[in-house]
Design an enzyme around this catalytic site. Structure first.
Site, PDB file in Angstrom:
ATOM      1  N   SER A  28       0.412  -1.039   0.605  1.00 53.93           N
ATOM      2  CA  SER A  28       0.300   0.414   0.274  1.00 53.93           C
ATOM      3  C   SER A  28       1.008   1.110  -0.583  1.00 53.93           C
ATOM      4  CB  SER A  28      -0.907  -0.197   1.030  1.00 53.93           C
ATOM      5  OG  SER A  28      -0.325  -0.099   2.224  1.00 53.93           O
ATOM      6  N   CYS A  29       2.339   1.204   0.441  1.00 53.03           N
ATOM      7  CA  CYS A  29       3.075   2.420   0.682  1.00 53.03           C
ATOM      8  C   CYS A  29       3.423   2.603  -1.241  1.00 53.03           C
ATOM      9  CB  CYS A  29       4.622   1.686   0.528  1.00 53.03           C
ATOM     10  SG  CYS A  29       4.331   1.429   2.250  1.00 53.03           S
ATOM     11  N   VAL A  30       3.749   3.850  -1.380  1.00 56.53           N
ATOM     12  CA  VAL A  30       4.168   4.472  -2.254  1.00 56.53           C
ATOM     13  C   VAL A  30       5.698   5.255  -3.107  1.00 56.53           C
ATOM     14  CG1 VAL A  30       3.651   6.447  -4.314  1.00 56.53           C
ATOM     15  CG2 VAL A  30       1.769   5.112  -2.754  1.00 56.53           C
TER      16      VAL A  30
END
Lengths: 162, 211
Positions: A28-30
């Site tokens: 879910s990190c960018v």
């Protein structure tokens, strides 16, 4: 690999060519990759959460949040002579790893990270050249400071260069 | 900051939950299950996936959200070879290289559900707190990506991850699970209070990640 700089969760790093900035296993990190092509300086931030105003405390690690991580990374780039007007961006990540029915928006954290990163970059007038975001799978990204190319490796969804 | 006594109490909470889960698992698999002493880990977000083979290691992950008097997340991580062994044990066939079929995925999720439910039942019994768990979600991907979601939920409060980890092992068929309980920040206080170990170090303020 020589010249590989690992950028961990909630971290950001700046490097010069020929270094390669790497973030492993983005969910879910960018990953936000900023590049200055004439000086061949790149920065990579591994953003966990959209907005620092949601932080439970005032004294937090700025690398966690989209808004603060991007600001701090640009400051570091300016320190070594980058003109922020020349920066361009590429982004990857923001997946939703688990599909669970939930009444709150917490499951959508990946999408919210992507939106937050985009609006922050728009605010700073940094153009996003390309992106590979959302979906339901993890990504490992490698940002080549020599070419500005962002390589995205996945399990079962191939390899992409953007 | 946590005192040693509080950390020990949290470990004991983990132990009670895990003990019950191990019993349920051994009934399900009709085999002896070993578990280690739970580990209370307060580590950087980036180090979390190291205990399951690093951020790029291919694993099956089963995620459940806990709600009720306490809230938090449960994540069960089964490394790929062990997940294949487990499916083989339950369904008497090896999954294909492309990943799990719907049936195989469902078997893994159900095992995760049973372990997590037994864990939570014991925890709830012991603390007299009411808790329930969500329907499980499943992912088969890089460990770092799977951890990123529960860690993000935690990230609003802390700069380091707080988790109670137990490893379950079944030796004969080489089945191995990593069970992570990641209570939300405020819930740690509630948990400690429920078992009467809340007098040290809290002073009503939130933990600031600098442990």
């Amino acid at each position: 690999m020589v010249g590989t700089v690992r950028v961990g969760m909630a971290e950001y790093k700046v490097a010069k060519s020929p270094a390669i900035l790497v973030s492993l296993g983005l969910g879910s990190c960018v990953g936000v990759a900023l590049y200055e092509p004439t000086k061949k300086i790149g920065g990579l931030a591994h953003v966990m959460l959209p907005d620092s105003s949601l932080s439970g405390k005032k004294d937090f690690n700025p690398g966690k949040f989209a808004d603060t991580a991007i600001d701090m990374m640009i400051q570091d780039m300016v320190k070594i002579g980058v003109d922020p007007k020349r920066l361009t961006g590429k982004i990857a990540g923001g997946a939703q790893m688990f599909q669970i029915k939930s009444d709150s928006s917490i499951m959508q954290i990946g999408r919210r990270n992507v939106e937050a990163v985009k609006s922050k970059l728009a605010l700073l007038n940094i153009k996003i050249l390309s992106e590979d975001v959302e979906g339901n799978y993890g990504r490992t990204i490698e940002f080549n400071c020599e070419t500005g190319e962002l390589t995205i490796r996945t399990i079962g969804h191939g390899i992409k260069k953007i | 900051m946590f005192s040693d006594m509080e950390l020990d109490a949290l470990k004991e909470i983990g132990n009670i939950g895990a003990g019950n889960a191990a019993t349920a698992l051994s009934l399900l698999l009709s085999n002896k299950i070993n578990m280690n002493v739970p580990r209370v880990a307060i580590i950087s977000f980036d180090d979390v996936s190291n205990s399951v083979g690093g951020p790029e290691n291919l694993v099956a992950g089963i995620f459940m959200r806990i709600t009720g008097d306490i809230s938090g997340n449960i994540l069960i991580i089964i490394p790929k070879p062990n997940a294949y062994n487990l499916v083989n044990y339950l369904l008497k066939h090896q999954p294909g290289e492309a990943g799990f079929s719907a049936m195989e995925e469902s078997a893994l999720v159900e095992v995760g559900n049973i372990i997590a439910s037994s864990y939570i039942v014991a925890l709830s019994d012991f603390t007299k707190l009411s808790m329930k768990i969500s329907v499980p979600g499943f992912a088969y991907d890089m460990a770092g990506a799977i951890f990123s979601f529960p860690l993000s939920l935690y990230g609003y409060m802390g700069d380091t991850a707080f988790l109670i980890e137990t490893e379950f092992t079944e030796g004969i068929d080489d089945i191995n699970f990593h069970f992570f309980l990641i209570p939300d920040d405020e819930s740690l206080k509630v948990l400690l209070k429920a078992i009467g170990v809340s007098s040290f170090g809290w002073n009503g303020q939130s933990r600031n990640g600098g442990i």
